[in-house]
Design a protein around this motif. Sequence first.
Motif, short mmCIF file in Angstrom:
data_model
loop_
_atom_site.label_atom_id
_atom_site.label_comp_id
_atom_site.label_asym_id
_atom_site.label_seq_id
_atom_site.Cartn_x
_atom_site.Cartn_y
_atom_site.Cartn_z
N PHE A 151 0.84 -1.19 0.00
CA PHE A 151 0.00 0.00 0.00
C PHE A 151 0.88 1.24 0.00
N GLU A 152 0.47 2.23 -0.74
CA GLU A 152 1.20 3.50 -0.76
C GLU A 152 0.96 4.29 0.52
N TYR A 153 -0.25 4.18 1.04
CA TYR A 153 -0.57 4.93 2.26
C TYR A 153 -1.64 4.21 3.07
N GLY A 154 -1.66 4.54 4.36
CA GLY A 154 -2.72 4.12 5.26
C GLY A 154 -3.28 5.35 5.95
N SER A 155 -4.46 5.21 6.54
CA SER A 155 -5.06 6.32 7.30
C SER A 155 -5.54 5.79 8.64
N ASP A 156 -4.59 5.26 9.42
CA ASP A 156 -4.91 4.66 10.71
C ASP A 156 -4.41 5.48 11.89
N MET A 157 -3.24 6.09 11.75
CA MET A 157 -2.58 6.73 12.88
C MET A 157 -3.00 8.19 13.00
N SER A 158 -2.86 8.73 14.20
CA SER A 158 -3.20 10.14 14.42
C SER A 158 -2.04 11.03 14.02
N GLY A 159 -2.33 12.30 13.82
CA GLY A 159 -1.31 13.26 13.42
C GLY A 159 -1.95 14.42 12.69
N ASP A 160 -1.14 15.42 12.39
CA ASP A 160 -1.65 16.61 11.72
C ASP A 160 -1.39 16.59 10.22
N SER A 161 -0.39 15.82 9.77
CA SER A 161 -0.03 15.79 8.36
C SER A 161 0.61 14.44 8.04
N VAL A 179 -6.45 11.38 9.37
CA VAL A 179 -7.68 12.17 9.34
C VAL A 179 -7.48 13.32 10.34
N ASN A 180 -7.42 14.55 9.86
CA ASN A 180 -7.13 15.67 10.75
C ASN A 180 -8.29 16.65 10.92
N VAL A 181 -9.45 16.30 10.36
CA VAL A 181 -10.68 17.04 10.62
C VAL A 181 -11.73 16.03 11.06
N ARG A 214 -6.28 24.58 7.87
CA ARG A 214 -5.20 23.70 7.44
C ARG A 214 -4.91 23.88 5.95
N SER A 215 -3.62 23.74 5.61
CA SER A 215 -3.27 23.75 4.18
C SER A 215 -3.76 22.49 3.51
N PHE A 216 -3.58 21.35 4.21
CA PHE A 216 -4.07 20.06 3.74
C PHE A 216 -5.03 19.52 4.80
N ALA A 217 -6.27 19.30 4.44
CA ALA A 217 -7.28 18.86 5.40
C ALA A 217 -7.92 17.57 4.90
#
Length: 263
Positions: A151-161, A179-181, A214-217
């Motif tokens: 996988f290129e990416y996951g969306s499991d961990m917390s963080g701002d970016s 996920v930052n929003v 955020r710049s990226f949200a």
Amino acid sequence: MAAAGRLGVHFTFYLNLGYTFNWRHTLRHVARKQLRRVAARPPGPPSLPTLAKLGTAGVFETMLLNPRLGTRFRATFDRLFEAGHELGLHGGTDHALWQRALPDLSEEQLEDLLRPAYQSFRRDYGKPRGFASPGFRYDDRVLHLTDSYGFEYGSDMSGDSPFRPRVGGRELTHYQVPVNVAGEGTVPLVEQMLALGRDDGEIVKAAADAIRGRSFALMYGHPFVEGVRADLIERIVREVEDTHEVVTVGEYLARWRECHDLR
């Protein structure tokens, strides 16, 4: 999908191809919630009850029939793919088991959940770029599997970016795109505000303000809440279209890497 078409945008959809309900682990979860109430412990973050999300017919279908989502919604998944939306994989073949009992699973059991879902996804839609665990439930084994399955990416961990996670002092090859929003306790922002009784205008303003900060949200939701209230998603997008562009998570990561000279 209709809202995306009107807006002229593409979204990222994480597909779970297995079962969404598991009697043993769902009942255990309900029992724990009841014990928490008896012990007068603080309740969890505000969210909508299952009945409000699925409706009576949906609850009975889930509990009694418990269809495989990859079969039950195959036509919908195909339409999303054909419309050009980005599709990622959401866990394995048992959503509830992964979400409620991940620490109890052996490495072999965990991979037995993931492998057939991955193979089914790849056969029908090609190699998935992104992965998301049910309920944001992950551990080091999940992070290693995200790497080993390419996988290129996951969306499991917390963080701002976005960032590359480290396990045992070693940097892994995939990126985590947090996920930052979201609302409290990773409950989707729209769902949480609906549960709190906020009106549509308040929900749109809160989401737009969070995105503009955020710049990226990255904001997420579920088909049985945000999918039903797609009118709110459309209003949020139109509210921020002067400052932000809606892109898929894969494109979000590509632009973030370019912005930070990480090609």
